[in-house]
Design an enzyme around this catalytic site. Structure first.
Site, mmCIF file in Angstrom:
data_model
loop_
_atom_site.group_PDB
_atom_site.id
_atom_site.type_symbol
_atom_site.label_atom_id
_atom_site.label_comp_id
_atom_site.label_asym_id
_atom_site.label_seq_id
_atom_site.Cartn_x
_atom_site.Cartn_y
_atom_site.Cartn_z
ATOM 1 N N LYS A 114 2.193 -3.386 6.460
ATOM 2 C CA LYS A 114 2.453 -3.540 5.017
ATOM 3 C C LYS A 114 3.948 -3.419 4.729
ATOM 4 C CE LYS A 114 -1.478 -4.662 3.465
ATOM 5 N NZ LYS A 114 -1.664 -5.972 2.813
ATOM 6 N N SER A 123 0.829 -1.206 0.000
ATOM 7 C CA SER A 123 0.000 0.000 0.000
ATOM 8 C C SER A 123 0.858 1.249 0.000
ATOM 9 C CB SER A 123 -0.842 -0.013 1.283
ATOM 10 O OG SER A 123 -1.436 1.233 1.502
ATOM 11 N N TYR A 139 -1.377 -0.120 10.476
ATOM 12 C CA TYR A 139 -1.699 -0.732 9.184
ATOM 13 C C TYR A 139 -0.524 -0.570 8.212
ATOM 14 C CZ TYR A 139 -3.395 -1.198 4.464
ATOM 15 O OH TYR A 139 -3.507 -1.565 3.155
#
Ligand code: WQD
Length: 338
Positions: A145, A117, A141
């Site tokens: 990633k 991402s 988050y």
């Protein structure tokens, strides 16, 4: 060659499944259906319900289906939720990946495409973000990633597994109404929801250092993103042998890290204007305070993916919003504007 697509019943995953099958690839979906919907998957594609944390199960599926490549999309993806539940995010996104990679390398799978991402970049202070721009994620988050990319790359180096980490920018749209995003956590569906409730779309801050004061992002059609996965999978399969958990696999595999965007910045105000035009609602937006943690501008440099995969997005903003709206109407018929 058979591809295991984890998270293949999700919004992006199902688009990848459709693009892969349309390109003639054989695929098997592996999804825990926590947010995925099996009806999104074409009938002739097997759907195995399970978690990537279950290594024995993954190993059995890899063997049963003679899997030679994996596209790994199964993950938790809510930035705000990750702040409240970091341990859950690290378990699902990092431990789930580690267990999967263990099974993948033990089975001698040759190619691995990882769903990363733009969240790995955090608050980049550059006009165009290249893959060399420092990664300073701002949320658990984004951290999961980035850690996932490290894990994938290190495994590739140690075992010969060919790998690609695809850094998605802001994904929107749908290839068909049934495949639409059902989540309401990004700009496009959030504006649709406001319009449906006859409320004004919200702009989270208009005092950013951008031409119209609102944040700029790089929006990409999910069908283009899906085609990028096909290109990455093919590039890896043509270069891959098979991995080995012993680290003794002779030839090194490929190791790609690629931005997947359009390379074009669009402001929140421009997005809302386009949404108003497409939907016919024409409801003027209201400006609220900034949302904490939002960078002013995040736009991809897409030179590397064009060079490495010969891939470029084909669909424009209008395609994205029109198809997203068709999908929204499919699931919210009450939103139809008369
Ligand atoms: C876009 C812009 C908002 C809603 C997130 C994740 C990122 C990636 C994609 C997974 C921002 C503004 C929004 C609204 C608004 N996810 N906005 N009014 O934050 O760029 O990226 O989703 O990989 O990691 O962080 O996307 O769609 O939430 O917001 O003004 O009602 O729209 O402030 O500037 P974001 P978004």
């Amino acid at each position: 060659m058979t591809w295991l697509i984890t998270g293949g019943a999700g919004y992006i995953g199902a688009h990848v499944v459709h693009a892969m099958t349309e390109a003639g690839e054989r695929v098997v979906v592996y999804d825990d259906l926590s947010t995925g919907i099996s009806e999104r998957v074409p009938r002739d594609v097997p759907v195995v319900v399970g978690s990537t944390l279950d290594g024995d199960r993954v190993a059995r599926i890899l063997a049963e289906h003679d899997v030679t490549g994996v596209v790994h999309l199964a993950a938790k993806k809510q930035v705000g939720e990750s702040v409240d539940l970091p341990l859950h995010y690290y378990r699902e996104n990092v431990e789930g990946l580690r267990v999967l990679l263990e099974a993948v390398t033990a089975a001698g799978v040759g190619a691995f495409v990882f769903s990363s991402s733009a969240a790995v970049y955090g608050m980049p202070d550059v006009n165009l973000v290249t893959e060399e721009t420092p990664c300073v994620p701002m949320s658990p988050y984004g951290e999961t990633k980035l850690a996932g990319e490290w894990l994938v790359r290190a495994t590739g180096r140690a075992t010969g597994l060919s790998t690609a980490s695809l850094r998605y920018f802001n994904v929107a749209g749908a290839a068909s109404p049934e495949l639409a995003d059902l989540g309401v956590s990004n700009l496009v569906p959030m504006v649709f929801e406001q319009l449906t409730e006859h409320a004004p779309p919200r702009i989270f801050g208009d005092d950013y250092p951008t031409p119209d004061g609102t944040c700029i992002r790089d929006y990409i059609h999910v069908a283009d993103l899906a085609e990028a996965h096909v290109a990455a999978a093919r590039a890896l399969s043509s270069s891959s042998g098979s991995s080995g958990s012993s680290g003794s696999s002779g030839s090194p595999g490929r190791d790609l890290t690629l931005n997947i965007g359009r390379g074009e910045g669009v402001s929140v105000r421009e997005m809302i204007d386009t949404i108003n035009a497409v939907t016919g609602y024409d409801t003027p937006p209201t400006v609220t305070s900034r949302r904490p943690g939002d960078p002013a501008r995040v736009v991809a440099s897409v030179d590397r993916v064009a060079r490495e995969l010969g891939w470029k997005a084909r669909r424009d903003l209008h395609d994205m919003i029109t198809s997203a709206w068709q999908g929204w109407l499919h699931h919210h018929p009450e939103a139809a504007h008369t």
